[in-house]
Write a protein that holds these residues in place. Structure first.
Motif, PDB file in Angstrom:
ATOM      1  N   LEU A  56       0.814  -1.215   0.000  1.00  0.00           N
ATOM      2  CA  LEU A  56       0.000   0.000   0.000  1.00  0.00           C
ATOM      3  C   LEU A  56       0.849   1.268   0.000  1.00  0.00           C
ATOM      4  O   LEU A  56       0.306   2.375   0.103  1.00  0.00           O
ATOM      5  CB  LEU A  56      -0.930   0.003   1.225  1.00  0.00           C
ATOM      6  N   ASN A  57       2.181   1.083  -0.080  1.00  0.00           N
ATOM      7  CA  ASN A  57       3.112   2.224  -0.093  1.00  0.00           C
ATOM      8  C   ASN A  57       2.984   3.106   1.148  1.00  0.00           C
ATOM      9  O   ASN A  57       3.088   4.339   1.069  1.00  0.00           O
ATOM     10  CB  ASN A  57       2.899   3.079  -1.357  1.00  0.00           C
ATOM     11  N   MET A  58       2.745   2.491   2.290  1.00  0.00           N
ATOM     12  CA  MET A  58       2.709   3.221   3.566  1.00  0.00           C
ATOM     13  C   MET A  58       4.134   3.239   4.115  1.00  0.00           C
ATOM     14  O   MET A  58       4.534   2.377   4.892  1.00  0.00           O
ATOM     15  CB  MET A  58       1.732   2.535   4.525  1.00  0.00           C
ATOM     16  N   GLU A  59       4.905   4.236   3.674  1.00  0.00           N
ATOM     17  CA  GLU A  59       6.344   4.229   3.871  1.00  0.00           C
ATOM     18  C   GLU A  59       6.747   4.253   5.344  1.00  0.00           C
ATOM     19  O   GLU A  59       7.679   3.550   5.750  1.00  0.00           O
ATOM     20  CB  GLU A  59       6.975   5.416   3.139  1.00  0.00           C
ATOM     21  N   LEU A  60       6.077   5.076   6.153  1.00  0.00           N
ATOM     22  CA  LEU A  60       6.457   5.191   7.556  1.00  0.00           C
ATOM     23  C   LEU A  60       6.231   3.881   8.300  1.00  0.00           C
ATOM     24  O   LEU A  60       7.135   3.376   8.988  1.00  0.00           O
ATOM     25  CB  LEU A  60       5.675   6.324   8.230  1.00  0.00           C
ATOM     26  N   LEU A  61       5.034   3.312   8.169  1.00  0.00           N
ATOM     27  CA  LEU A  61       4.743   2.038   8.819  1.00  0.00           C
ATOM     28  C   LEU A  61       5.632   0.923   8.277  1.00  0.00           C
ATOM     29  O   LEU A  61       6.100   0.059   9.019  1.00  0.00           O
ATOM     30  CB  LEU A  61       3.272   1.667   8.637  1.00  0.00           C
ATOM     31  N   GLY A  66       9.646  -2.928   8.972  1.00  0.00           N
ATOM     32  CA  GLY A  66      10.838  -3.486   8.347  1.00  0.00           C
ATOM     33  C   GLY A  66      12.015  -3.514   9.299  1.00  0.00           C
ATOM     34  O   GLY A  66      12.762  -4.509   9.368  1.00  0.00           O
ATOM     35  N   GLY A  67      12.187  -2.433  10.057  1.00  0.00           N
ATOM     36  CA  GLY A  67      13.266  -2.398  11.043  1.00  0.00           C
ATOM     37  C   GLY A  67      13.072  -3.433  12.129  1.00  0.00           C
ATOM     38  O   GLY A  67      14.031  -4.088  12.562  1.00  0.00           O
ATOM     39  N   PHE A  68      11.823  -3.620  12.544  1.00  0.00           N
ATOM     40  CA  PHE A  68      11.543  -4.622  13.575  1.00  0.00           C
ATOM     41  C   PHE A  68      11.842  -6.024  13.071  1.00  0.00           C
ATOM     42  O   PHE A  68      12.430  -6.848  13.778  1.00  0.00           O
ATOM     43  CB  PHE A  68      10.076  -4.527  14.005  1.00  0.00           C
ATOM     44  N   MET A  69      11.450  -6.308  11.819  1.00  0.00           N
ATOM     45  CA  MET A  69      11.660  -7.641  11.266  1.00  0.00           C
ATOM     46  C   MET A  69      13.138  -7.946  11.093  1.00  0.00           C
ATOM     47  O   MET A  69      13.581  -9.084  11.265  1.00  0.00           O
ATOM     48  CB  MET A  69      10.939  -7.780   9.919  1.00  0.00           C
ATOM     49  N   LYS A  70      13.937  -6.914  10.760  1.00  0.00           N
ATOM     50  CA  LYS A  70      15.364  -7.134  10.536  1.00  0.00           C
ATOM     51  C   LYS A  70      16.121  -7.332  11.844  1.00  0.00           C
ATOM     52  O   LYS A  70      16.992  -8.191  11.951  1.00  0.00           O
ATOM     53  CB  LYS A  70      15.951  -5.964   9.755  1.00  0.00           C
ATOM     54  N   VAL A  71      15.782  -6.514  12.857  1.00  0.00           N
ATOM     55  CA  VAL A  71      16.469  -6.615  14.150  1.00  0.00           C
ATOM     56  C   VAL A  71      15.885  -7.741  14.996  1.00  0.00           C
ATOM     57  O   VAL A  71      16.564  -8.327  15.838  1.00  0.00           O
ATOM     58  CB  VAL A  71      16.380  -5.268  14.910  1.00  0.00           C
ATOM     59  N   GLY A  72      14.621  -8.066  14.731  1.00  0.00           N
ATOM     60  CA  GLY A  72      13.925  -9.039  15.573  1.00  0.00           C
ATOM     61  C   GLY A  72      14.481 -10.440  15.511  1.00  0.00           C
ATOM     62  O   GLY A  72      14.136 -11.277  16.350  1.00  0.00           O
ATOM     63  N   ILE A  73      15.348 -10.753  14.543  1.00  0.00           N
ATOM     64  CA  ILE A  73      15.900 -12.102  14.434  1.00  0.00           C
ATOM     65  C   ILE A  73      16.685 -12.478  15.677  1.00  0.00           C
ATOM     66  O   ILE A  73      16.691 -13.637  16.106  1.00  0.00           O
ATOM     67  CB  ILE A  73      16.788 -12.218  13.164  1.00  0.00           C
ATOM     68  N   ILE A  74      17.332 -11.478  16.295  1.00  0.00           N
ATOM     69  CA  ILE A  74      18.093 -11.742  17.520  1.00  0.00           C
ATOM     70  C   ILE A  74      17.141 -12.116  18.650  1.00  0.00           C
ATOM     71  O   ILE A  74      17.384 -13.059  19.407  1.00  0.00           O
ATOM     72  CB  ILE A  74      18.937 -10.521  17.905  1.00  0.00           C
ATOM     73  N   ALA A  75      16.034 -11.366  18.735  1.00  0.00           N
ATOM     74  CA  ALA A  75      15.037 -11.667  19.767  1.00  0.00           C
ATOM     75  C   ALA A  75      14.428 -13.042  19.543  1.00  0.00           C
ATOM     76  O   ALA A  75      14.146 -13.781  20.493  1.00  0.00           O
ATOM     77  CB  ALA A  75      13.951 -10.600  19.771  1.00  0.00           C
ATOM     78  N   LEU A  76      14.227 -13.421  18.283  1.00  0.00           N
ATOM     79  CA  LEU A  76      13.645 -14.725  17.971  1.00  0.00           C
ATOM     80  C   LEU A  76      14.545 -15.858  18.444  1.00  0.00           C
ATOM     81  O   LEU A  76      14.065 -16.878  18.946  1.00  0.00           O
ATOM     82  CB  LEU A  76      13.400 -14.853  16.470  1.00  0.00           C
ATOM     83  N   ILE A  77      15.854 -15.683  18.269  1.00  0.00           N
ATOM     84  CA  ILE A  77      16.796 -16.712  18.710  1.00  0.00           C
ATOM     85  C   ILE A  77      16.695 -16.900  20.214  1.00  0.00           C
ATOM     86  O   ILE A  77      16.746 -18.019  20.726  1.00  0.00           O
ATOM     87  CB  ILE A  77      18.232 -16.335  18.298  1.00  0.00           C
ATOM     88  N   VAL A  78      16.527 -15.811  20.949  1.00  0.00           N
ATOM     89  CA  VAL A  78      16.409 -15.885  22.408  1.00  0.00           C
ATOM     90  C   VAL A  78      15.083 -16.529  22.811  1.00  0.00           C
ATOM     91  O   VAL A  78      15.037 -17.435  23.643  1.00  0.00           O
ATOM     92  CB  VAL A  78      16.537 -14.486  23.037  1.00  0.00           C
ATOM     93  N   VAL A  79      13.992 -16.055  22.190  1.00  0.00           N
ATOM     94  CA  VAL A  79      12.656 -16.549  22.558  1.00  0.00           C
ATOM     95  C   VAL A  79      12.489 -18.020  22.222  1.00  0.00           C
ATOM     96  O   VAL A  79      11.957 -18.810  22.998  1.00  0.00           O
ATOM     97  CB  VAL A  79      11.565 -15.712  21.854  1.00  0.00           C
ATOM     98  N   PHE A  80      12.972 -18.413  21.035  1.00  0.00           N
ATOM     99  CA  PHE A  80      12.776 -19.784  20.566  1.00  0.00           C
ATOM    100  C   PHE A  80      13.991 -20.669  20.819  1.00  0.00           C
ATOM    101  O   PHE A  80      14.159 -21.687  20.161  1.00  0.00           O
ATOM    102  CB  PHE A  80      12.441 -19.793  19.070  1.00  0.00           C
ATOM    103  N   GLN A  81      14.825 -20.304  21.778  1.00  0.00           N
ATOM    104  CA  GLN A  81      16.036 -21.086  22.049  1.00  0.00           C
ATOM    105  C   GLN A  81      15.752 -22.562  22.334  1.00  0.00           C
ATOM    106  O   GLN A  81      16.411 -23.439  21.766  1.00  0.00           O
ATOM    107  CB  GLN A  81      16.813 -20.451  23.198  1.00  0.00           C
ATOM    108  N   PRO A  82      14.768 -22.900  23.184  1.00  0.00           N
ATOM    109  CA  PRO A  82      14.492 -24.335  23.412  1.00  0.00           C
ATOM    110  C   PRO A  82      14.048 -25.050  22.146  1.00  0.00           C
ATOM    111  O   PRO A  82      14.463 -26.186  21.897  1.00  0.00           O
ATOM    112  CB  PRO A  82      13.374 -24.313  24.472  1.00  0.00           C
TER     113      PRO A  82
END
Length: 260
Positions: A56-61, A66-82
């Motif tokens: 929808l070309n909603m650039e701000l959102l 996009g920033g959350f998805m790129k940085v969130g990989i680190i959080a995913l490794i911690v959350v899904f460690q087991p």
């Protein structure tokens, strides 16, 4: 019309879709019934919202998501460690060369479960041992291969039955120490030594059997049954969490559901 082009969908694309589907299916089975399933669903929703804002070309959102998805990989490794640990254990313990059948050894596509008779016989044996205060530790293999534990005990190939289970854990039996591993309706090993969890707080009257059951179900997707030698109670452990069942019919249904 020239604006529409034929969808070039080749063999590689088909294989790509199939492999992704298999991977997602296994991830779902790995985290089904755990708190992680809600996190997984939330991540999928966020991903589609991110793609929607892009469409929808909603650039701000789109930038925020996009920033959350790129940085969130680190959080995913911690959350899904087991779950990641269980997944890597499954991959590492897959015996590709054994029996010469690659697909039959891959736990992605194999669904080995105990049949109804086995589950009922197993619970009947636990109930009988509980009434006589006979301690027992039973591990039920699911997707994660537990062959790496066989060397710690005695490998066997015995069909599961109430009499067999009771005879193994009989106090004067040379096989009663340690755990037994059951897979595909067969007792694979007896006197198995399991990793013990020393971190989780559990009631004082629960001993090493319960800690061992917690340890193996945290590190793999196995299920465990423990019969307390002190109280005769039957504990059911899954994903490191245990429940006390007094109704054997309810316990049977729970095991059947978790094995499918």
């Amino acid at each position: 019309m020239d604006t529409f082009k034929a969808w070039d969908f080749g063999v590689i694309d088909f294989l790509d879709v199939i492999l992704v589907a298999i991977l997602l299916y296994y991830v779902y089975r790995l985290i089904k019934g755990t708190v992680a399933i809600n996190i997984f669903i939330g991540i999928i929703i966020l991903y589609f919202v991110w793609k929607l804002t892009e469409f929808l070309n909603m650039e701000l959102l789109n930038t925020i998501f996009g920033g959350f998805m790129k940085v969130g990989i680190i959080a995913l490794i911690v959350v899904f460690q087991p779950e990641i640990r269980k997944f890597l254990l499954m991959v590492g313990s897959t015996n590709i060369a054994g029996k010469g059948k690659f697909l039959s050894n891959l736990k992605f596509v194999k669904n080995e479960t105990l049949n109804e008779t086995n589950v009922e016989e197993l619970v009947k044996a636990c109930s009988k041992m509980g009434s006589s205060r006979t301690g027992a530790l039973i591990v039920l293999e699911r997707n994660n291969n537990l062959d790496f534990l066989l060397a710690t005990g005695d490998e066997t190939n015995i069909n599961v039955s109430k009499a067999i289970i009771e005879s193994i854990f009989f106090k004067n039996s040379p096989l009663h120490d340690g755990a037994i591993i059951i897979a595909n309706k067969v007792v694979k090993a007896t006197r198995v030594i399991l990793p013990v969890n020393m971190e989780k707080n559990i009631p004082e009257h629960f001993g090493l059997r319960h800690r061992a059951a917690i340890g193996i179900t945290e590190k793999t997707d196995a299920l465990a049954l423990v019969v307390s030698e002190e109280s005769g109670q039957i504990s059911y452990i899954r994903n490191g969490e245990f429940s006390i069942f007094k109704d054997t019919a309810e316990l049977i249904q729970k095991i059947k559901a978790d094995l499918t």
